[in-house]
Design a protein around this motif. Structure first.
Motif, PDB file in Angstrom:
ATOM      1  N   GLU A   1       0.412  -0.540   0.187  1.00  0.00           N
ATOM      2  CA  GLU A   1      -0.266  -0.180  -0.446  1.00  0.00           C
ATOM      3  C   GLU A   1       0.376   1.289   0.128  1.00  0.00           C
ATOM      4  O   GLU A   1       0.335   2.232  -0.551  1.00  0.00           O
ATOM      5  CB  GLU A   1      -1.064   0.161   1.307  1.00  0.00           C
TER       6      GLU A   1
ATOM      7  N   ARG B   1      -5.328   5.827  -3.783  1.00  0.00           N
ATOM      8  CA  ARG B   1      -6.604   5.373  -2.572  1.00  0.00           C
ATOM      9  C   ARG B   1      -7.756   4.663  -2.579  1.00  0.00           C
ATOM     10  O   ARG B   1      -7.875   3.884  -1.862  1.00  0.00           O
ATOM     11  CB  ARG B   1      -6.327   6.480  -2.270  1.00  0.00           C
TER      12      ARG B   1
ATOM     13  N   ASP C   1      -7.997   6.760  -9.362  1.00  0.00           N
ATOM     14  CA  ASP C   1      -7.177   7.291  -8.299  1.00  0.00           C
ATOM     15  C   ASP C   1      -6.587   5.546  -7.207  1.00  0.00           C
ATOM     16  O   ASP C   1      -7.420   5.336  -6.515  1.00  0.00           O
ATOM     17  CB  ASP C   1      -7.855   8.071  -6.923  1.00  0.00           C
TER      18      ASP C   1
ATOM     19  N   LYS D   1       0.959   4.242  -2.819  1.00  0.00           N
ATOM     20  CA  LYS D   1       0.795   5.252  -2.522  1.00  0.00           C
ATOM     21  C   LYS D   1       1.046   6.535  -3.059  1.00  0.00           C
ATOM     22  O   LYS D   1       0.793   7.689  -2.951  1.00  0.00           O
ATOM     23  CB  LYS D   1      -0.182   5.488  -1.032  1.00  0.00           C
TER      24      LYS D   1
ATOM     25  N   LEU E   1      -7.763   1.387  -3.398  1.00  0.00           N
ATOM     26  CA  LEU E   1      -7.368  -0.061  -2.428  1.00  0.00           C
ATOM     27  C   LEU E   1      -8.141   0.184  -1.689  1.00  0.00           C
ATOM     28  O   LEU E   1      -8.354  -0.924  -1.298  1.00  0.00           O
ATOM     29  CB  LEU E   1      -6.288   1.377  -1.639  1.00  0.00           C
ATOM     30  N   SER E   2      -9.003   1.353  -1.642  1.00  0.00           N
ATOM     31  CA  SER E   2     -10.505   0.504  -0.548  1.00  0.00           C
ATOM     32  C   SER E   2     -11.215   0.179  -1.249  1.00  0.00           C
ATOM     33  O   SER E   2     -11.752  -0.826  -1.355  1.00  0.00           O
ATOM     34  CB  SER E   2     -10.582   2.610  -0.520  1.00  0.00           C
TER      35      SER E   2
END
Lengths: 231, 258
Positions: A190, A215, A213, A194, A218-219
């Motif tokens: 991660e 982030r 994006d 990022k 990843l969510s």
């Protein structure tokens, strides 16, 4: 901006022992432009490595089309490409440079840069089978940095050697990733995604589940599998 | 990759592999000469000493046949495994699929260069005269090189299609050993028709006979027969290059996904 690589409805099927038409993924649309650093995430078997091989012209897609910008070079960044344990670090570095498409003259010059970068001293002229794992990784990373392709595809961990060398390797890679180049990186780290990537693509169940994006992707990735496992 | 880069890569892969291989053995590069000579010694003991062979000058006859045959057989068997042996590289790199087999065949050329040097010196030291006919060795070696490249590339491709071909190729080279007149003289076949077809169907038999004509009898080889071998070698090479040209992606998928 014209993309360096553009995938248009790309599908891939393999024949396996149990299934002659095993679908790895289907209908993938993706474009990579200069300056982009794309993280490719997904579970094991989701087809990330296969997708990189399609972009690197190693595999032809079963359906769809891949468009490369005229003259663009695309290749995988591999640690220890073609290394043979009975050859010295110098010979292996030379071989790796030639495999990456450098001319003999360019390769000879690059070998000296690799020697300086990997800091293994007189071991550079010893057979690689006598190296520790860390020394082999240093040599592999130093050689891989000679990759001059405009689009670099990374399918393995770049955390090599001790902390000091890891920082040096990360800095060297950052320096190499100039605005005219692009990177597609398969990773689950991660922090790396990022800090390094400008976008991310989540590959699962044979398709792109989300892209954009880093982030947000990843969510989405975390949510998708927590839902799937019911946790 | 340009043609010149491919040539550089093939040559470097071959030289480095030979260097790495020599490092593994105590006797290193000496094996280039010792291995083929040990084969000759075994055949000599069996056919000359145990079976009382009546072929005149059998040792030289055997050496010319066996030392040229080994070049072909070893190259073909090693080339047959070359794509599988480079699976890791195929998975990482868009490499011309001819390169692994060509590198293995180039290793054979380097070894054979030394073996030929030894063979010629041995013949001269044992009373065979160097004559202008020996210039024929150049086209003979070139034709054998073409044959080896064509057959080696096809062998690698067949093993890629199905691993079972590896065993069939090994068996095929043993069959060729018996059918190429290594330890018997093709000219001893009484039926001219049989001899003719054996030489047409097996280019190695013609080549080995031609080497003996030049080196042992000081006579020029039969140009018509050599022309056939050249045509067969070029046909194999053309077929191989055509197949590789059209199967680059297919080969990668087959090798990597196996």
């Amino acid at each position: 901006m014209t993309p360096l690589v553009r995938l248009e409805a790309v599908s891939m099927r393999f024949a396996t022992e149990s299934n002659p038409e095993h679908a790895v993924f289907g209908d993938i649309n993706l474009s990579i432009s200069a300056g982009e650093r794309v993280a490719l995430i997904g579970r094991n078997g989701s087809g990330k490595s296969t997708l990189l091989r399609v972009m690197a012209r190693i595999f032809a897609p079963s359906a769809g089309a891949v468009h490369w910008a005229p003259g663009v070079s695309v290749s995988m960044l591999s640690l220890g490409l073609g290394f043979r344990p009975d050859l010295t670090g110098r010979d292996n570095a030379m071989l790796s440079c030639l495999l990456l498409g450098l001319t003999r003259k360019e390769a000879k010059a690059s070998v000296e840069q690799i020697a300086a970068f990997c800091e293994i001293g007189t071991f550079f002229d010893e057979p690689v089978r006598t190296y520790s794992a860390g020394m082999r990784a240093r040599l592999g990373f130093g050689s891989a940095l000679m990759n001059r392709s405009q689009v670099i595809l990374i399918d393995e961990t770049l955390s090599v050697g001790d902390t000091f060398f890891r920082d040096k390797a990360r800095a060297a890679l950052q320096k190499e990733l100039t605005e005219d180049r692009a990177v597609v990186l398969v990773t689950h780290a991660e922090a790396q995604i990022k800090s390094l990537c400008t976008s991310a693509v989540f590959l699962g169940e044979g398709a792109v589940i989300s892209a954009g994006d880093p982030r947000a992707v990843l969510s989405e990735y975390a949510a998708h599998y927590s839902e799937a496992t019911g946790s | 990759m340009t043609f010149s880069q491919i040539i550089t890569l093939v040559d470097t892969l071959a030289r480095f592999h030979l260097k790495g291989e020599a490092r593994q053995y105590l006797l290193g590069y000496l094996w280039w000469i010792m291995e083929p000579l040990l084969y000759v010694a075994v055949f000599y003991i069996v056919f000359e000493k145990l079976l009382q062979n009546r072929q005149p000058e059998f040792l030289y006859f055997l050496m010319v046949g066996k030392l040229t045959f080994i070049w072909f057989s070893k190259s073909i068997n090693q080339a047959a495994n070359s794509l599988e042996a480079n699976k890791g590289l195929m998975a990482q790199l868009n490499l011309r699929k001819e390169i692994p087999a060509l590198a293995v065949i180039q290793q054979g050329f380097y070894r054979q260069f030394v073996v030929f040097g030894f063979l010629l010196c041995f013949l001269v030291l044992n009373g065979y005269a160097v004559t202008a006919v020996w210039w024929w060795l150049i086209p003979l070696i070139l034709i054998q090189a073409l044959l080896t490249i064509g057959a080696g590339l096809l062998a690698a491709l067949l093993v890629c299609v199905q691993l079972d071909f590896r065993l069939l190729i090994q068996l095929g080279t043993v069959f060729l050993l018996f059918m190429s007149g290594i330890f018997w003289d093709l000219n001893a076949i009484a039926d001219e028709g049989v001899r003719h077809w054996l030489m047409v169907l097996n280019p190695l038999a013609t080549l080995i006979d031609a080497y003996r004509q030049v080196l042992m009898l000081g006579a020029a080889p039969n140009v018509d027969s050599l022309g056939w071998v050249l045509a067969e070698s070029l046909l194999l090479l053309f077929l191989a290059l055509f197949a590789y040209h059209h199967l680059q992606y297919w080969i990668a998928r087959k090798v990597v996904s196996r």
